[in-house]
Design a protein around this motif. Sequence first.
Motif, PDB file in Angstrom:
ATOM      1  N   THR A   1       0.844  -1.203  -0.114  1.00 48.34           N
ATOM      2  CA  THR A   1       0.049  -0.020  -0.114  1.00 48.34           C
ATOM      3  C   THR A   1       1.091   1.129   0.009  1.00 48.34           C
ATOM      4  O   THR A   1       1.682   1.535   0.995  1.00 48.34           O
ATOM      5  N   LEU A   2       0.613   1.973  -0.974  1.00 52.11           N
ATOM      6  CA  LEU A   2       1.429   3.329  -1.049  1.00 52.11           C
ATOM      7  C   LEU A   2       0.663   4.421  -0.643  1.00 52.11           C
ATOM      8  O   LEU A   2      -0.587   4.733  -0.705  1.00 52.11           O
ATOM      9  N   VAL A   3       1.263   5.318   0.383  1.00 49.78           N
ATOM     10  CA  VAL A   3       0.798   6.530   0.864  1.00 49.78           C
ATOM     11  C   VAL A   3       1.615   7.586   0.517  1.00 49.78           C
ATOM     12  O   VAL A   3       2.873   7.767   0.787  1.00 49.78           O
ATOM     13  N   LEU A   4       1.154   8.307  -0.368  1.00 49.11           N
ATOM     14  CA  LEU A   4       1.955   9.512  -0.846  1.00 49.11           C
ATOM     15  C   LEU A   4       1.457  10.662  -0.275  1.00 49.11           C
ATOM     16  O   LEU A   4       0.312  11.161  -0.267  1.00 49.11           O
ATOM     17  N   ILE A   5       2.282  11.625   0.408  1.00 48.94           N
ATOM     18  CA  ILE A   5       2.289  12.731   1.051  1.00 48.94           C
ATOM     19  C   ILE A   5       2.587  13.976   0.680  1.00 48.94           C
ATOM     20  O   ILE A   5       3.709  14.080  -0.100  1.00 48.94           O
ATOM     21  N   GLY A   6       1.711  14.853   0.587  1.00 54.29           N
ATOM     22  CA  GLY A   6       2.244  16.221  -0.090  1.00 54.29           C
ATOM     23  C   GLY A   6       1.341  17.265   0.209  1.00 54.29           C
ATOM     24  O   GLY A   6       0.158  17.071   0.773  1.00 54.29           O
ATOM     25  N   VAL A   7       1.595  18.307  -0.338  1.00 55.30           N
ATOM     26  CA  VAL A   7       0.528  19.703  -0.064  1.00 55.30           C
ATOM     27  C   VAL A   7      -0.164  20.157  -1.487  1.00 55.30           C
ATOM     28  O   VAL A   7       0.628  20.214  -2.372  1.00 55.30           O
ATOM     29  N   ASP A   8      -1.541  20.272  -1.307  1.00 51.66           N
ATOM     30  CA  ASP A   8      -2.273  20.510  -2.488  1.00 51.66           C
ATOM     31  C   ASP A   8      -2.020  19.721  -3.675  1.00 51.66           C
ATOM     32  O   ASP A   8      -1.590  20.082  -4.696  1.00 51.66           O
ATOM     33  N   ILE A   9      -2.065  18.624  -3.385  1.00 52.40           N
ATOM     34  CA  ILE A   9      -1.886  17.220  -4.513  1.00 52.40           C
ATOM     35  C   ILE A   9      -2.621  17.542  -5.736  1.00 52.40           C
ATOM     36  O   ILE A   9      -2.116  17.730  -6.909  1.00 52.40           O
ATOM     37  N   PRO A  10      -4.001  17.914  -5.730  1.00 58.08           N
ATOM     38  CA  PRO A  10      -4.822  18.268  -6.907  1.00 58.08           C
ATOM     39  C   PRO A  10      -4.168  19.301  -7.709  1.00 58.08           C
ATOM     40  O   PRO A  10      -4.287  19.287  -8.977  1.00 58.08           O
ATOM     41  N   GLY A  11      -3.654  20.367  -6.931  1.00 57.33           N
ATOM     42  CA  GLY A  11      -3.300  21.486  -7.531  1.00 57.33           C
ATOM     43  C   GLY A  11      -1.965  21.717  -8.184  1.00 57.33           C
ATOM     44  O   GLY A  11      -1.323  22.253  -8.891  1.00 57.33           O
ATOM     45  N   SER A  12      -1.268  20.265  -7.639  1.00 59.96           N
ATOM     46  CA  SER A  12       0.368  20.153  -8.171  1.00 59.96           C
ATOM     47  C   SER A  12       0.443  19.770  -9.340  1.00 59.96           C
ATOM     48  O   SER A  12       1.856  20.061  -9.920  1.00 59.96           O
ATOM     49  N   GLY A  13      -0.532  19.327 -10.082  1.00 59.86           N
ATOM     50  CA  GLY A  13      -0.118  18.884 -11.551  1.00 59.86           C
ATOM     51  C   GLY A  13      -0.073  17.318 -11.531  1.00 59.86           C
ATOM     52  O   GLY A  13      -0.098  16.656 -12.674  1.00 59.86           O
ATOM     53  N   LEU A  14       0.540  16.705 -10.420  1.00 60.56           N
ATOM     54  CA  LEU A  14       0.496  15.105 -10.482  1.00 60.56           C
ATOM     55  C   LEU A  14      -0.875  14.337 -10.775  1.00 60.56           C
ATOM     56  O   LEU A  14      -0.668  13.295 -11.280  1.00 60.56           O
ATOM     57  N   MET A  15      -2.069  15.202 -10.653  1.00 62.95           N
ATOM     58  CA  MET A  15      -3.271  14.661 -10.958  1.00 62.95           C
ATOM     59  C   MET A  15      -3.802  14.865 -12.335  1.00 62.95           C
ATOM     60  O   MET A  15      -4.977  14.645 -12.520  1.00 62.95           O
ATOM     61  N   ARG A  16      -2.880  15.585 -12.915  1.00 63.31           N
ATOM     62  CA  ARG A  16      -3.445  16.122 -14.347  1.00 63.31           C
ATOM     63  C   ARG A  16      -3.951  15.116 -15.315  1.00 63.31           C
ATOM     64  O   ARG A  16      -3.475  14.023 -15.621  1.00 63.31           O
ATOM     65  N   GLY A  17      -5.087  15.414 -15.813  1.00 62.49           N
ATOM     66  CA  GLY A  17      -5.877  14.403 -16.731  1.00 62.49           C
ATOM     67  C   GLY A  17      -6.669  13.217 -15.893  1.00 62.49           C
ATOM     68  O   GLY A  17      -7.213  12.698 -16.493  1.00 62.49           O
ATOM     69  N   SER A  18      -6.501  13.257 -14.591  1.00 58.06           N
ATOM     70  CA  SER A  18      -7.343  12.353 -13.801  1.00 58.06           C
ATOM     71  C   SER A  18      -8.692  12.878 -13.709  1.00 58.06           C
ATOM     72  O   SER A  18      -9.104  14.155 -13.719  1.00 58.06           O
TER      73      SER A  18
END
Length: 219
Positions: free
Chosen positions: A32-49
């Motif tokens: 199980t991966l737990v990815l931790i960050g600040v403002d993940i939706p606005g970071s670009g990592l979820m772009r296209g999701s």
Amino acid sequence: MLIDDITRLRLHREDDQDTLDLIRELMDLNVTLVLIGVDIPGSGLMRGSYVDQRTGQWIFPDPERGKSHTAAAATQTSRRFDIVNLDPFDYSTPAGINAFLDHLAGIEDQLRLLRSFEGMLTTGEMPEYLYERTRGVVGLLRRLIEDGCTEAMISGKERLTPELLARTTIQLGDHSDLDPGAGEVPEIPHNVPPTTKPTRKRRGRNTVLDDRGGRTADG
């Protein structure tokens, strides 16, 4: 597996794209991966999701073939993510205040100042002052209390007070590699004086029955 600072990945860099592809390949393992960050939706990592309306989960589409030279990444199935938002403490509702006080009580139990006392962080004006200094952000609260404890030991006070913390500057260290635009550099309130409660004006004494003199006992 916990991976912190995931939002430091910048997808306009090819090396960072490869790193993200590697992280996605780890999902094929029994982990199980737990990815931790600040403002993940606005970071670009979820772009296209997009969010699956049935499940409420984010669907991260497959990378398009040819956009990554990690072969396995181009053939993997869509991955689903649950985003858990951990907001700062709220001090506007009874439930939020109680949660903040419980957190302060847990910190207080771990402090070893020589003149600390029960309720040092949770009674009087201290909880409200700590919230005003940190806006309920856990990281800022930790830094303020740590730096305050250092000052308390150096000065010989050996206890935390609003007056002592008012002289303590929250130091985040070197954050030149952090991205303010992604929320990685929090706003730090400055010049917050200790809360002073107005003193009550003492009521005058009722003097109706006072003996004002002017007459002798035999009169």
